[in-house]
Scaffold this motif. Structure first.
Motif, PDB file in Angstrom:
ATOM      1  N   UNK A 131       0.237  -2.239 -10.642  1.00 49.82           N
ATOM      2  CA  UNK A 131      -0.237  -3.358  -9.828  1.00 49.82           C
ATOM      3  C   UNK A 131      -0.768  -2.892  -8.471  1.00 49.82           C
ATOM      4  N   UNK A 132      -0.409  -1.681  -8.071  1.00 45.12           N
ATOM      5  CA  UNK A 132      -0.927  -1.113  -6.827  1.00 45.12           C
ATOM      6  C   UNK A 132      -2.192  -0.299  -7.073  1.00 45.12           C
ATOM      7  N   UNK A 162      -8.813  -6.450 -17.615  1.00 42.34           N
ATOM      8  CA  UNK A 162      -7.962  -5.716 -16.672  1.00 42.34           C
ATOM      9  C   UNK A 162      -6.513  -6.087 -16.929  1.00 42.34           C
ATOM     10  N   UNK A 163      -5.710  -5.073 -17.237  1.00 37.89           N
ATOM     11  CA  UNK A 163      -4.276  -5.266 -17.457  1.00 37.89           C
ATOM     12  C   UNK A 163      -3.552  -4.360 -16.465  1.00 37.89           C
ATOM     13  N   UNK A 164      -3.213  -4.879 -15.278  1.00 38.25           N
ATOM     14  CA  UNK A 164      -2.560  -4.035 -14.281  1.00 38.25           C
ATOM     15  C   UNK A 164      -1.220  -3.482 -14.743  1.00 38.25           C
ATOM     16  N   UNK A 180      -7.083  -0.858  -6.557  1.00 37.98           N
ATOM     17  CA  UNK A 180      -7.856   0.187  -5.878  1.00 37.98           C
ATOM     18  C   UNK A 180      -8.924   0.754  -6.818  1.00 37.98           C
ATOM     19  N   UNK A 181      -8.580   0.871  -8.093  1.00 37.03           N
ATOM     20  CA  UNK A 181      -9.565   1.312  -9.078  1.00 37.03           C
ATOM     21  C   UNK A 181     -10.705   0.318  -9.214  1.00 37.03           C
ATOM     22  N   UNK A 201       2.560   0.744 -17.501  1.00 37.12           N
ATOM     23  CA  UNK A 201       3.402  -0.279 -18.110  1.00 37.12           C
ATOM     24  C   UNK A 201       4.810   0.277 -18.253  1.00 37.12           C
ATOM     25  N   UNK A 202       5.781  -0.503 -17.827  1.00 34.13           N
ATOM     26  CA  UNK A 202       7.178  -0.111 -17.941  1.00 34.13           C
ATOM     27  C   UNK A 202       7.976  -0.711 -16.806  1.00 34.13           C
ATOM     28  N   UNK A 203       9.214  -1.053 -17.085  1.00 33.54           N
ATOM     29  CA  UNK A 203      10.083  -1.635 -16.059  1.00 33.54           C
ATOM     30  C   UNK A 203      11.531  -1.343 -16.406  1.00 33.54           C
ATOM     31  N   UNK A 204      12.357  -1.157 -15.393  1.00 29.99           N
ATOM     32  CA  UNK A 204      13.786  -0.969 -15.653  1.00 29.99           C
ATOM     33  C   UNK A 204      14.331  -2.168 -16.442  1.00 29.99           C
TER      34      UNK A 204
END
Length: 119
Positions: free
Chosen positions: A14-15, A6-8, A19-20, A73-76
């Motif tokens: 991460x949200x 599992x790689x959130x 739930x999945x 995956x991704x972040x400012x």
């Protein structure tokens, strides 16, 4: 017993991923099947704190699993090519995951996305 890596990922991943997991657990109970999920903190937030999206032996670690459950995956502040070439593309190439198919259902009365654009 199915082993799932599992790689959130980041942000909404991460949200959504927890739930999945709940859905997988409910389906497992109904189908008399179960799984063991092992979570990895890889993603752009990990990159910002450690300098790498996943460790050098990340693909080797993933080989021991039956499936990979990968969130967003991704972040400012982290260019897209970093997450693409540091995590997504290596995973897709190593495990021959060539497609990211999301189920779609068209709703009555709404135009199709490519309607009127010619073939």
């Amino acid at each position: 017993m199915h082993k799932i890596a599992v790689i959130p990922g980041d942000g909404i991943g991460k949200e959504v991923v927890p739930e999945g997991i709940r859905v997988l657990e409910a389906a497992g109970k109904r189908l008399a099947s179960n799984f063991n999920g092992n979570s990895f903190p890889w993603g752009c937030e990990h990159y910002l704190s450690c300098g790498q999206i996943m460790p050098a032996d990340g693909l080797e670690l993933l080989k021991g699993y039956d499936a990979i459950y990968l969130g967003a995956v991704g972040a400012p502040g982290v260019p897209d090519h970093v997450s693409l070439w540091g995590l997504l593309i290596p995973i897709r190439r190593a495990f021959r995951q060539y497609i990211n198919l999301r189920p779609v259902r068209l709703l009555r009365g709404h135009a199709k996305p490519a309607q009127g654009q010619g073939a």
